[in-house]
Design a protein around this motif. Structure first.
Motif, PDB file in Angstrom:
ATOM      1  N   ILE A  35      -0.537  -6.971 -14.985  1.00 14.39           N
ATOM      2  CA  ILE A  35      -0.516  -6.051 -13.854  1.00 14.39           C
ATOM      3  C   ILE A  35      -0.684  -6.759 -12.515  1.00 14.39           C
ATOM      4  O   ILE A  35      -0.379  -6.190 -11.472  1.00 14.39           O
ATOM      5  N   MET A  36      -1.157  -8.019 -12.550  1.00 13.97           N
ATOM      6  CA  MET A  36      -1.353  -8.752 -11.302  1.00 13.97           C
ATOM      7  C   MET A  36      -1.597 -10.218 -11.609  1.00 13.97           C
ATOM      8  O   MET A  36      -2.061 -10.562 -12.700  1.00 13.97           O
ATOM      9  N   ALA A  37      -1.277 -11.072 -10.633  1.00 13.00           N
ATOM     10  CA  ALA A  37      -1.618 -12.496 -10.704  1.00 13.00           C
ATOM     11  C   ALA A  37      -2.086 -12.923  -9.329  1.00 13.00           C
ATOM     12  O   ALA A  37      -1.602 -12.425  -8.316  1.00 13.00           O
ATOM     13  N   SER A  38      -3.052 -13.829  -9.301  1.00 14.10           N
ATOM     14  CA  SER A  38      -3.603 -14.289  -8.032  1.00 14.10           C
ATOM     15  C   SER A  38      -4.139 -15.696  -8.208  1.00 14.10           C
ATOM     16  O   SER A  38      -4.577 -16.068  -9.295  1.00 14.10           O
ATOM     17  N   HIS A  39      -4.101 -16.464  -7.124  1.00 17.12           N
ATOM     18  CA  HIS A  39      -4.739 -17.785  -7.168  1.00 17.12           C
ATOM     19  C   HIS A  39      -6.250 -17.657  -7.049  1.00 17.12           C
ATOM     20  O   HIS A  39      -6.978 -18.565  -7.418  1.00 17.12           O
ATOM     21  N   LYS A  40      -6.711 -16.538  -6.527  1.00 15.96           N
ATOM     22  CA  LYS A  40      -8.147 -16.289  -6.390  1.00 15.96           C
ATOM     23  C   LYS A  40      -8.597 -15.269  -7.416  1.00 15.96           C
ATOM     24  O   LYS A  40      -7.880 -14.330  -7.733  1.00 15.96           O
ATOM     25  N   SER A  41      -9.804 -15.439  -7.892  1.00 15.73           N
ATOM     26  CA  SER A  41     -10.381 -14.506  -8.847  1.00 15.73           C
ATOM     27  C   SER A  41     -10.839 -13.238  -8.124  1.00 15.73           C
ATOM     28  O   SER A  41     -11.306 -13.302  -6.988  1.00 15.73           O
ATOM     29  N   VAL A  42     -10.666 -12.088  -8.776  1.00 11.31           N
ATOM     30  CA  VAL A  42     -11.178 -10.836  -8.222  1.00 11.31           C
ATOM     31  C   VAL A  42     -12.193 -10.256  -9.194  1.00 11.31           C
ATOM     32  O   VAL A  42     -12.196 -10.583 -10.371  1.00 11.31           O
TER      33      VAL A  42
END
Length: 99
Positions: A12-19
């Motif tokens: 559902i999502m990808a990011s270089h930063k953790s959420v």
């Protein structure tokens, strides 16, 4: 512990930063379902579901696309915990791709 065999999930999502999965998806997308995190090739990949058949994952993707504002959710596959292509997973499990 890694899952055994081939598992289909929905990214559902990808990011270089953790959420913070406990709050981010509810606040941003009004999504309160289970979210799994996989660190893969320098990205944090956020996933839902876990099915042994492709059609169930495809149906979940369609539901997520209709009901939430995820930017293009899509089906991914894992074999014994390692990410593989969906095409490879379909061949291993002798399943057919369905649109």
């Amino acid at each position: 512990a890694p899952e055994n065999g081939v598992i289909f999930k929905v990214q559902i999502m990808a990011s270089h930063k953790s959420v913070n999965v406990d709050t981010y998806f509810d606040k941003t997308f009004q999504y309160t379902g289970d979210v799994q995190v996989d660190s893969h090739e320098g990205w944090m990949k956020y996933l839902t579901g876990g099915f042994d058949n492709y059609v169930s994952a495809r149906d979940l993707r369609k539901s997520h696309k209709s009901n939430y504002k995820f930017r293009g959710p899509f089906v991914v596959a894992y074999n014994n915990g390692s990410r593989i292509s969906v095409q490879e997973a379909l061949m291993i499990t002798n399943q057919k791709w369905v649109n």
